[in-house]
Design an enzyme around this catalytic site. Structure first.
Site, PDB file in Angstrom:
ATOM      1  N   SER A  80       0.848  -1.195   0.000  1.00  0.00           N
ATOM      2  CA  SER A  80       0.000   0.000   0.000  1.00  0.00           C
ATOM      3  C   SER A  80       0.875   1.234   0.000  1.00  0.00           C
ATOM      4  O   SER A  80       2.024   1.199   0.466  1.00  0.00           O
ATOM      5  CB  SER A  80      -0.880   0.002   1.250  1.00  0.00           C
ATOM      6  N   TYR A 108       0.501   0.147  10.735  1.00  0.00           N
ATOM      7  CA  TYR A 108       0.094  -0.252   9.386  1.00  0.00           C
ATOM      8  C   TYR A 108       1.202   0.055   8.387  1.00  0.00           C
ATOM      9  O   TYR A 108       1.548  -0.788   7.548  1.00  0.00           O
ATOM     10  CB  TYR A 108      -1.187   0.484   8.995  1.00  0.00           C
TER      11      TYR A 108
END
Length: 311
Positions: free
Chosen positions: A160, A186
């Protein structure tokens, strides 16, 4: 047949089915983690539509069976099966790898969680790093013999643009010292996905195994369920995003068409190699240098191997 090329007429609006159009994956096996929702479903659908034998590796077997039936009914797919996998529980990872028979041509590390509250596995590992990286690392290393037997296997690591928020926190991987920050956790896990692909190619290219990571694009799925509802609504208004079928296109491109190997691009977006940038552009585009650092990739591999050996 795989068609490897660095340049292809695909882009941000392409769908996964368009990417595999004209490809014949008959006789090839694929395993897709997190394949009962979001882009995992569309990744599995496209690979199955091209003739691959696809295994949906999922936590919820009932949801997996519903997805398998949907794929069978919407394509001329041959074999689509379901296997249990909980990436936070290495016993299920090892059980899946131990039950695998025959070569594995395509491994898509697609499952993931995002911006969760502070959660830990029974081993004490921070959950986002455990699920997004360590579970997939354990799965790939356990499946190494099957990947090597394929003679040209590919590993797809779904990362990502969130990797931009953090490199690897080698001195505090699990937020045992510092206060937990869901965004940093994350980001670290998504950087780890890219570094894993880089190092897997370096270590395993002689076994015919190559890997690359990717940013699927801005897709609104269940992945964002932990976001503040008002923030999520505002982001959806600002960024309409891709459909899951468009989001899966880059995963399928890396799995089937990208030119992979030592010295080739390690991170893709919109079915093309991403540019290295000093900061992520528009919150979506580009890859930061820390995610392509070969020294960090080697160190992370060794640290990860040590960590999973204790579980």
């Amino acid at each position: 047949m795989l068609e490897t090329t660095a340049a292809a007429p695909f882009g941000a609006e392409s769908t996964a089915l368009e990417v595999v159009d004209g490809l014949d994956l008959a006789g090839r096996s694929a395993l897709v983690t997190g394949a009962s929702s979001g882009i995992g479903v569309e990744t599995a659908r496209a690979l199955a539509a091209a003739g691959a034998r696809v295994t949906l590796a999922v936590r919820d077997l009932a949801a997996g069976e519903r997805t398998a039936e949907d794929i069978r009914s919407s394509t001329d797919a041959g074999t689509v099966r379901v296997a249990h996998l909980n990436l936070a529980d290495l016993a299920t990872v090892r059980a899946l790898a131990a039950s695998w028979t025959g070569p594995l041509h395509i491994l898509v590390n697609n499952a993931g969680i995002m911006h969760t509250p502070e959660l830990r596995t029974p081993a004490g590992w921070e959950m986002q790093f455990a699920v997004n990286h360590l579970g997939h690392f354990a799965l790939a290393t356990a499946l190494h013999p099957a990947l090597a037997a394929a003679g040209g296997a590919r590993i797809v690591a779904v990362s990502s643009s969130g990797h931009g928020s953090s490199g690897i926190r080698f001195d505090d991987l699990f937020f045992e010292r510092d206060a937990y920050d869901s965004g940093l956790a994350y980001g670290q896990s998504k950087t780890a996905n890219v570094l894993f692909a880089l190092e897997a190619t370096r270590r395993w290219a002689d076994d015919g195994i190559t890997a690359a990571a990717l940013m699927p694009g801005g897709i609104w799925t269940n992945l964002q369920r932990h976001w503040d509802p008002e923030v999520l609504a505002g982001m959806k208004r600002r960024y309409p995003g891709k459909s899951p079928a468009q989001g899966a296109a880059t995963s399928v491109f890396v799995a089937t068409r990208a030119a992979l190997g030592v010295g080739t691009p390690g991170y893709y977006e919109d079915c093309h190699p991403a540019r290295m940038v000093p900061e992520i552009v528009d919150g979506i585009y580009g890859v930061l240098p820390h995610a392509l650092d070969p020294a960090a990739a080697r160190r992370l591999w060794d640290v990860s191997a040590d960590v999973i050996a204790t579980a």
